[in-house]
Design a protein around this motif. Structure first.
Motif, PDB file in Angstrom:
ATOM      1  N   GLN A   1       0.841  -1.203   0.000  1.00 50.35           N
ATOM      2  CA  GLN A   1       0.000   0.000   0.000  1.00 50.35           C
ATOM      3  C   GLN A   1       0.874   1.249   0.000  1.00 50.35           C
ATOM      4  N   GLU A   2       1.867   1.274   0.847  1.00 48.42           N
ATOM      5  CA  GLU A   2       2.768   2.421   0.923  1.00 48.42           C
ATOM      6  C   GLU A   2       3.498   2.624  -0.419  1.00 48.42           C
ATOM      7  N   PHE A   3       3.944   1.537  -1.023  1.00 53.84           N
ATOM      8  CA  PHE A   3       4.622   1.605  -2.310  1.00 53.84           C
ATOM      9  C   PHE A   3       3.729   2.246  -3.369  1.00 53.84           C
ATOM     10  N   TYR A   4       2.503   1.732  -3.531  1.00 55.18           N
ATOM     11  CA  TYR A   4       1.604   2.245  -4.568  1.00 55.18           C
ATOM     12  C   TYR A   4       1.149   3.681  -4.274  1.00 55.18           C
ATOM     13  N   THR A   5       0.975   3.998  -3.009  1.00 56.95           N
ATOM     14  CA  THR A   5       0.591   5.360  -2.640  1.00 56.95           C
ATOM     15  C   THR A   5       1.707   6.337  -2.963  1.00 56.95           C
ATOM     16  N   ARG A   6       2.929   5.986  -2.582  1.00 62.25           N
ATOM     17  CA  ARG A   6       4.065   6.885  -2.832  1.00 62.25           C
ATOM     18  C   ARG A   6       4.427   6.950  -4.313  1.00 62.25           C
ATOM     19  N   THR A   7       4.363   5.811  -4.990  1.00 65.04           N
ATOM     20  CA  THR A   7       4.790   5.755  -6.385  1.00 65.04           C
ATOM     21  C   THR A   7       3.766   6.363  -7.332  1.00 65.04           C
ATOM     22  N   PHE A   8       2.484   6.022  -7.139  1.00 66.88           N
ATOM     23  CA  PHE A   8       1.447   6.428  -8.085  1.00 66.88           C
ATOM     24  C   PHE A   8       0.390   7.360  -7.499  1.00 66.88           C
ATOM     25  N   GLY A   9       0.429   7.601  -6.190  1.00 66.77           N
ATOM     26  CA  GLY A   9      -0.549   8.490  -5.566  1.00 66.77           C
ATOM     27  C   GLY A   9      -1.906   7.849  -5.318  1.00 66.77           C
ATOM     28  N   TRP A  10      -1.982   6.527  -5.356  1.00 67.62           N
ATOM     29  CA  TRP A  10      -3.268   5.848  -5.157  1.00 67.62           C
ATOM     30  C   TRP A  10      -3.693   5.925  -3.698  1.00 67.62           C
ATOM     31  N   LYS A  11      -4.966   6.228  -3.476  1.00 71.32           N
ATOM     32  CA  LYS A  11      -5.553   6.239  -2.134  1.00 71.32           C
ATOM     33  C   LYS A  11      -6.375   4.970  -1.966  1.00 71.32           C
ATOM     34  N   TYR A  12      -6.325   4.383  -0.789  1.00 74.99           N
ATOM     35  CA  TYR A  12      -6.962   3.096  -0.540  1.00 74.99           C
ATOM     36  C   TYR A  12      -8.084   3.183   0.481  1.00 74.99           C
ATOM     37  N   GLN A  13      -9.058   2.302   0.327  1.00 72.86           N
ATOM     38  CA  GLN A  13     -10.139   2.073   1.296  1.00 72.86           C
ATOM     39  C   GLN A  13      -9.774   0.802   2.048  1.00 72.86           C
ATOM     40  N   LYS A  14      -9.791   0.854   3.361  1.00 78.71           N
ATOM     41  CA  LYS A  14      -9.464  -0.302   4.191  1.00 78.71           C
ATOM     42  C   LYS A  14     -10.741  -1.073   4.515  1.00 78.71           C
ATOM     43  N   TRP A  15     -10.698  -2.398   4.331  1.00 77.69           N
ATOM     44  CA  TRP A  15     -11.830  -3.278   4.626  1.00 77.69           C
ATOM     45  C   TRP A  15     -11.357  -4.320   5.638  1.00 77.69           C
ATOM     46  N   GLY A  16     -11.067  -3.905   6.838  1.00 81.91           N
ATOM     47  CA  GLY A  16     -10.517  -4.812   7.837  1.00 81.91           C
ATOM     48  C   GLY A  16      -8.993  -4.778   7.785  1.00 81.91           C
ATOM     49  N   GLU A  17      -8.367  -5.717   8.472  1.00 81.46           N
ATOM     50  CA  GLU A  17      -6.908  -5.743   8.570  1.00 81.46           C
ATOM     51  C   GLU A  17      -6.230  -6.407   7.374  1.00 81.46           C
ATOM     52  N   ASP A  18      -6.992  -7.175   6.577  1.00 79.54           N
ATOM     53  CA  ASP A  18      -6.386  -8.000   5.536  1.00 79.54           C
ATOM     54  C   ASP A  18      -6.764  -7.623   4.116  1.00 79.54           C
ATOM     55  N   TYR A  19      -7.478  -6.505   3.935  1.00 80.26           N
ATOM     56  CA  TYR A  19      -7.898  -6.169   2.574  1.00 80.26           C
ATOM     57  C   TYR A  19      -8.053  -4.667   2.404  1.00 80.26           C
ATOM     58  N   ILE A  20      -7.525  -4.163   1.284  1.00 80.71           N
ATOM     59  CA  ILE A  20      -7.696  -2.766   0.899  1.00 80.71           C
ATOM     60  C   ILE A  20      -7.966  -2.734  -0.603  1.00 80.71           C
ATOM     61  N   ASP A  21      -8.631  -1.683  -1.053  1.00 76.54           N
ATOM     62  CA  ASP A  21      -8.810  -1.533  -2.499  1.00 76.54           C
ATOM     63  C   ASP A  21      -8.774  -0.059  -2.882  1.00 76.54           C
ATOM     64  N   THR A  22      -8.651   0.160  -4.193  1.00 76.77           N
ATOM     65  CA  THR A  22      -8.579   1.521  -4.721  1.00 76.77           C
ATOM     66  C   THR A  22      -9.261   1.588  -6.077  1.00 76.77           C
ATOM     67  N   ALA A  23      -9.820   2.728  -6.379  1.00 79.03           N
ATOM     68  CA  ALA A  23     -10.350   2.995  -7.718  1.00 79.03           C
ATOM     69  C   ALA A  23      -9.390   3.903  -8.479  1.00 79.03           C
ATOM     70  N   ASP A  24      -8.308   4.316  -7.824  1.00 81.75           N
ATOM     71  CA  ASP A  24      -7.362   5.248  -8.431  1.00 81.75           C
ATOM     72  C   ASP A  24      -6.451   4.602  -9.472  1.00 81.75           C
ATOM     73  N   SER A  25      -6.471   3.270  -9.584  1.00 80.86           N
ATOM     74  CA  SER A  25      -5.518   2.563 -10.445  1.00 80.86           C
ATOM     75  C   SER A  25      -6.009   2.368 -11.878  1.00 80.86           C
ATOM     76  N   GLY A  26      -7.046   3.039 -12.282  1.00 81.36           N
ATOM     77  CA  GLY A  26      -7.609   2.848 -13.621  1.00 81.36           C
ATOM     78  C   GLY A  26      -8.731   1.842 -13.535  1.00 81.36           C
ATOM     79  N   VAL A  27      -8.429   0.590 -13.678  1.00 82.75           N
ATOM     80  CA  VAL A  27      -9.366  -0.471 -13.336  1.00 82.75           C
ATOM     81  C   VAL A  27      -9.231  -0.649 -11.825  1.00 82.75           C
ATOM     82  N   GLY A  28     -10.303  -0.962 -11.123  1.00 83.46           N
ATOM     83  CA  GLY A  28     -10.216  -1.136  -9.679  1.00 83.46           C
ATOM     84  C   GLY A  28      -9.200  -2.209  -9.329  1.00 83.46           C
TER      85      GLY A  28
END
Length: 140
Positions: free
Chosen positions: A50-77
């Protein structure tokens, strides 16, 4: 002029056209890859990815518990999962009728590797195609 004619919206569909628009939108998305999920072997790897993609591409993530996150910022979800991660990234296909698609997967030589289950946002199942690629199909 009838009441229905007076309440027609600008595109001429009237109030009944609103449901039709939703149906048309669902049909347009049906049978299309709309999500890619990346595995993470554990929670720390998920955090680092998550930190890598946020720093590298600026993607923001939604947290769904401790084991899952997702983003719509990556083009395709896209998402990152550390709970029961797959061995490789896999594509997720949106379908209108999940049960029908499950039957079609089996009828056409696919193998169900995780049966239909619920997740925040819908339901899905995982399968392998005849070449051994793992994918998922999902619906609301």
């Amino acid at each position: 002029m009838s009441e229905a004619e007076r309440t027609r919206d600008q595109d001429g569909q009237g109030q009944s056209g609103q449901g039709q628009d939703a149906l048309e939108l669902a049909k347009a998305a049906h049978n299309r890859i709309d999500f890619v999920e990346f595995p993470a072997p554990d929670r720390e790897a998920l955090r680092q990815a998550q930190e890598f993609y946020t720093r590298t591409f600026g993607w923001k993530y939604q947290k769904w518990g401790e084991d899952y996150i997702d983003t719509a910022d990556s083009g395709v979800g896209s998402g990152l999962a550390s709970d029961e991660p797959t061995s490789a990234p896999f594509a997720v296909v949106y379908v209108v009728d999940l049960e029908h698609t499950r039957k079609e997967v089996e009828r056409n030589g696919g193998v169900i590797v995780r049966d239909i289950f619920s997740f925040p946002g819908g339901r899905r199942f995982h399968f392998k195609d005849p070449a051994g690629n793992e994918l998922a199909a999902w619906s609301e």
